[in-house]
Design a protein around this motif. Structure first.
Motif, PDB file in Angstrom:
ATOM      1  N   ASN A   1      42.508  42.324  41.599  1.00 11.45           N
ATOM      2  CA  ASN A   1      41.460  43.181  41.067  1.00 11.45           C
ATOM      3  C   ASN A   1      40.768  44.001  42.139  1.00 11.45           C
ATOM      4  O   ASN A   1      39.999  44.905  41.823  1.00 11.45           O
ATOM      5  CB  ASN A   1      40.455  42.339  40.278  1.00 11.45           C
TER       6      ASN A   1
ATOM      7  N   ARG B   1      46.705  41.639  37.005  1.00 11.91           N
ATOM      8  CA  ARG B   1      45.497  42.168  36.363  1.00 11.91           C
ATOM      9  C   ARG B   1      45.607  42.087  34.843  1.00 11.91           C
ATOM     10  O   ARG B   1      44.624  41.810  34.156  1.00 11.91           O
ATOM     11  CB  ARG B   1      45.239  43.617  36.791  1.00 11.91           C
TER      12      ARG B   1
ATOM     13  N   HIS C   1      39.081  46.480  33.385  1.00  6.19           N
ATOM     14  CA  HIS C   1      39.502  46.461  34.785  1.00  6.19           C
ATOM     15  C   HIS C   1      38.407  46.996  35.700  1.00  6.19           C
ATOM     16  O   HIS C   1      38.270  46.561  36.837  1.00  6.19           O
ATOM     17  CB  HIS C   1      40.806  47.238  34.985  1.00  6.19           C
TER      18      HIS C   1
END
Length: 388
Positions: free
Chosen positions: A65, A97, A362
């Motif tokens: 990340n 991710r 994200h």
């Protein structure tokens, strides 16, 4: 011999808490990268990597990340495919991710559903919500023309809009908040375990606002479809990010106007809510168009092909939010006001309903990783302490 070494690396990763092939693959590649260190100055991933000799699940999710998927390390790597080491950090990180979004989604079942059917679910949800609003307008005889032309508050009064949107917004905040809280709790022991200081917050905020690691680590831009550097991804992300923030600011200012000053919508040009909304809408329209074009041309080794539906779903909702909002503003004095308003509200509700489970997540997890990186890098490296 080579296959034996690769298998040993994967088994070592599994032995340290790795629970999936994707995480094991990142751990294997990080072992190779840690020996090479050619890309050490590219982004935050590699300095964070050099602080570790082993890569457990928490370390891998943290590093994944931190990655902005700029592609620079792939094009610089001497061990990238077709080399037998098959080091492809951007793709391996993207796959992890994707697992992060599902693992920290609340409730988890919705994360899995959106990951598999992101584009279809986004458009179906937007269409369904818009159809529901259209039917409500049609029942009241306000679907086309009539005395409400130019004033949408007569179609959906302010209090009704609050009742519709507040639960969706609060759900998104709750789901994202629970997810990122769990993420930080799991990442903290793997990133020094120290408490977050004010300077760490300032550093992480700066890195997020300037999208620091979208420049490939050298300021010339990212790679997209080939070895050439381009600033297109950085510019498209900036337009999208700040377009979204300006649109959100427009809604926030309008809320203050309504409750603090008694100034009720609709607001005319050049009021602050209108100015922020129009500039934000145009920026969001340009940014999402750029992201869509870049995503279509992206080198297949750069990302996780399985996440394309999720990527396109988020881009589509952002694009439709800005497009329907701008068209609604331009056609506010026409008989089509009610129809356009229902479409816009349906898209916006779908966007916020899916925020915790799509590509928007994200940004939240990346911010959390950058925050832990700011904490970690001000601590002495455990490897350096061992050398002493």
């Amino acid at each position: 011999m080579l296959e034996s070494l690769i298998q040993d690396a994967r088994q070592l990763a599994v032995g340290h808490g790795v629970v999936s092939p994707a995480v094991a693959e990142v751990a294997r590649q990080m072992q190779i990268c840690n020996a090479c260190r050619y890309c050490e100055g590219f982004c935050a991933v590699f300095p964070a990597m050099t602080r570790r000799l082993e890569f457990g699940a928490a370390d891998v999710h943290y590093l994944a990340n931190l990655c902005h998927n700029c592609g620079a390390c792939l094009h610089a790597c001497q061990y990238a495919p077709p080399h037998e080491f098959a080091v492809n950090v951007p793709q391996a990180m993207a796959q992890v991710r994707g697992e992060t979004y599902v693992a920290y989604a609340w409730p988890a079942a919705l994360g899995k559903l959106y990951q598999r059917n992101g584009l279809t679910l986004s458009l179906a949800l937007a269409a369904g919500l818009a159809l529901f609003l259209l039917l409500a307008l049609a029942i009241n005889g306000n679907l086309w023309g009539g005395p409400v032309v130019g004033d949408f508050s007569k179609l959906f009064p302010h209090n009704l809009l609050v009742l519709m949107f507040a639960p969706v917004f609060l759900w998104a905040v709750l789901a994202l908040g629970l997810g990122v809280t769990r993420f930080l709790r799991d990442m903290s022991p793997a990133t020094s375990g120290q408490a977050i200081a004010g300077g760490d917050l300032l550093q992480a905020t700066h890195d997020v606002l300037v999208l620091k690691y979208l420049d490939g680590g050298h300021g010339e831009g990212c790679n997209n479809e080939d070895d050439a550097f381009t600033l297109s991804r950085s510019r498209a992300h900036h337009l999208t990010f700040y377009g979204f923030m300006l649109c959100f600011a427009a809604t926030s200012v309008a809320t203050v106007y309504h409750y603090a000053f008694g100034w009720h919508a609709p607001y005319d040009w050049p009021s602050l809510p209108k100015l922020l909304g129009v500039v934000g809408g145009v920026s969001l329209l340009l940014g999402t168009t750029g992201l869509f074009r870049l995503r279509q041309r992206r080198h297949p080794l750069h990302g996780d092909a399985a996440q394309k539906p999720m990527d396109y779903g988020f881009i589509a909702l952002l694009f439709l939010t800005s497009a329907t909002g701008l068209v609604l503003w331009l056609a506010r004095g026409t008989p089509a006001l009610a129809l356009l308003l229902a479409l816009h509200l349906g898209v916006v509700m779908a966007l916020f309903a899916t925020l915790p489970y799509g590509k928007f997540a994200h940004g939240v997890f990346r911010t959390a990783s950058l925050l832990r990186y700011a904490v970690e890098k001000r601590q002495p490296s455990s490897l350096a302490l061992e050398d002493e």
